[in-house]
Design a protein around this motif. Structure first.
Motif, PDB file in Angstrom:
ATOM      1  N   ARG A 163     -68.672  -3.526  67.616  1.00 31.75           N
ATOM      2  CA  ARG A 163     -69.924  -4.245  67.824  1.00 31.75           C
ATOM      3  C   ARG A 163     -69.770  -5.744  67.572  1.00 31.75           C
ATOM      4  NH1 ARG A 163     -74.027  -1.543  63.789  1.00 31.75           N
ATOM      5  NH2 ARG A 163     -75.428  -2.662  65.183  1.00 31.75           N
TER       6      ARG A 163
ATOM      7  N   SER B 221     -74.625  -4.937  76.792  1.00 29.98           N
ATOM      8  CA  SER B 221     -75.915  -4.721  76.121  1.00 29.98           C
ATOM      9  C   SER B 221     -76.027  -3.321  75.536  1.00 29.98           C
ATOM     10  CB  SER B 221     -77.062  -4.953  77.110  1.00 29.98           C
ATOM     11  OG  SER B 221     -77.031  -6.265  77.614  1.00 29.98           O
ATOM     12  N   THR B 222     -75.216  -2.389  76.026  1.00 26.21           N
ATOM     13  CA  THR B 222     -75.332  -0.992  75.613  1.00 26.21           C
ATOM     14  C   THR B 222     -74.150  -0.498  74.800  1.00 26.21           C
ATOM     15  OG1 THR B 222     -74.528  -0.426  77.836  1.00 26.21           O
ATOM     16  CG2 THR B 222     -76.893  -0.273  77.453  1.00 26.21           C
TER      17      THR B 222
ATOM     18  N   LYS C 161     -71.858   0.014  71.851  1.00 30.10           N
ATOM     19  CA  LYS C 161     -72.105  -0.133  70.403  1.00 30.10           C
ATOM     20  C   LYS C 161     -73.504  -0.686  70.130  1.00 30.10           C
ATOM     21  CE  LYS C 161     -67.808   0.950  69.269  1.00 30.10           C
ATOM     22  NZ  LYS C 161     -67.434   2.214  68.589  1.00 30.10           N
ATOM     23  N   ARG C 162     -74.441  -0.390  71.050  1.00 33.06           N
ATOM     24  CA  ARG C 162     -75.823  -0.887  70.987  1.00 33.06           C
ATOM     25  C   ARG C 162     -75.934  -2.396  71.147  1.00 33.06           C
ATOM     26  NH1 ARG C 162     -78.153   3.023  66.138  1.00 33.06           N
ATOM     27  NH2 ARG C 162     -78.007   4.969  67.336  1.00 33.06           N
TER      28      ARG C 162
END
Length: 356
Positions: A90, A111-112, A114-115
């Motif tokens: 992240r 954007s997606t 590791k969140r």
């Protein structure tokens, strides 16, 4: 912060010293690992221009097939897998080097994963410079529909340098220029007049750099006022209700570049602007003539009308069962959320085929 708002963090750099500007951007992004996303065309034509930069020497390169038909969930899954295989966390950073397909898909992947990780957009096409890389829209095509799945999320930086355009063919130059025409139409008569008299086939890149900056500032101003498209930002949809339908229609047959579809959409929506809103016919005709001279024609027939109308019903700007378009009363006089019925749509398509 009210519901529907986002923090605006994106910094846009109109670069005169690309290596220095990229170093600054990377230094201000968290980056235990640096990944660079390209498509196969960009890797060949553009990656060699910056592969020797110190900040990118140990970057992990991820390459996907070029073309909007590859802006898919399968390509997205491949990028996620490559981020994972490369040890992405992240705290990693993704550099999206390419056209609008790369910045759209790469932005959604970043954007997606590791969140959410930081990402930097380096647009290499005119379309990506003035449209896709700026404003926080990310996404992929899904179920045969354009940009059906995605999120609003800003890159940390967008670095714009028209030197990349020397690698671009004329069709892709024209594709991006259609979005600039749209920005001129929604902004000012002075900007529009320069655009419809500029020779895009023999471009002066120094002059174009200034015109690109002007175009980006139009979008930047609108996005800052309405980041998640609740109202004013719909001005940027001029030409796109018809345009996205044309693009989806062509995707099932012989794909056309996004900007070409938007250019044909501008013809239809300027025609409806003249009929419904009193947009000056002479300005409509001048704009339509410029488009026809440079973009040619779309090979639709009246047999395609029902399919095109059905595609328009899936447009994300619609409310209920009504098809919404953005129309103009004059240059810079924008009217969003204008509904059109099937007969009006068919009339505009007739104009595109026969009268333009």
């Amino acid at each position: 912060m009210r519901e529907g708002e986002r923090m605006m963090e994106q910094r846009i750099i109109f670069s005169q010293n690309f290596q220095n500007d990229l170093a600054i951007a990377l230094s201000e992004c968290e980056r235990d690992q640096i990944f660079v996303l390209t498509d196969d065309v960009t890797k060949e034509k553009c990656w060699p221009l910056l592969s020797h930069y110190f900040g990118l020497k140990h970057a992990h390169i991820i390459t996907i097939p070029s073309g909007d038909q590859n802006k898919t969930i399968e390509s997205m899954a491949y990028v996620w897998q490559e981020l994972e295989k490369g040890g992405g966390t992240r705290h990693s950073c993704l550099v999206n080097l390419g056209g609008g397909m790369v910045t759209d898909l790469g932005g959604f992947a970043a954007s997606t994963f590791k969140r959410g990780i930081n990402f930097i957009n380096i647009p290499t096409t005119l379309l990506a410079m003035v449209d896709a890389s700026v404003g926080g829209k990310t996404g992929i095509n899904f179920g045969g529909l354009k940009n059906e799945v995605g999120v609003f999320n800003d890159s940390k930086f967008v670095i714009l340098n028209t030197e990349f355009l020397s690698t671009l063919d004329s069709e892709n130059m024209l594709s991006g220029y259609a979005e600039m025409l749209k920005h001129g139409l929604i902004n000012s008569e002075e900007m529009w007049a320069e655009l419809v008299t500029y020779d895009i086939n023999e471009p002066n890149l120094k002059r174009l750099q200034r015109m690109v900056a002007d175009s980006v500032r139009v979008k930047e101003r609108i996005v800052e006022e309405d980041p998640s498209e609740q109202g004013l930002r719909k001005a940027l949809n001029l030409g796109h209700t018809f345009g996205h339908a044309f693009e989806s229609w062509a995707l099932r047959r012989n794909p056309v570049l996004h900007g070409y579809a938007v250019a044909y959409g501008l013809i239809c929506e300027l025609y409806l602007s003249t009929v419904k809103m009193g947009f000056p016919a002479d300005k409509m005709r001048q704009t339509v003539r410029y488009i026809c001279d440079n973009y040619g024609t779309l090979p639709i027939t009246c047999d395609d009308y029902d399919e095109l109308i059905e595609l328009m019903t899936h447009d994300k700007k619609n409310r209920g069962n009504e098809i919404n378009v953005t129309l103009l009363g004059d240059i810079g006089d924008v009217h969003i959320n204008q509904t059109v019925n099937n007969e009006e749509i068919k009339e505009a398509l007739d104009f595109l085929r026969e009268g333009a």
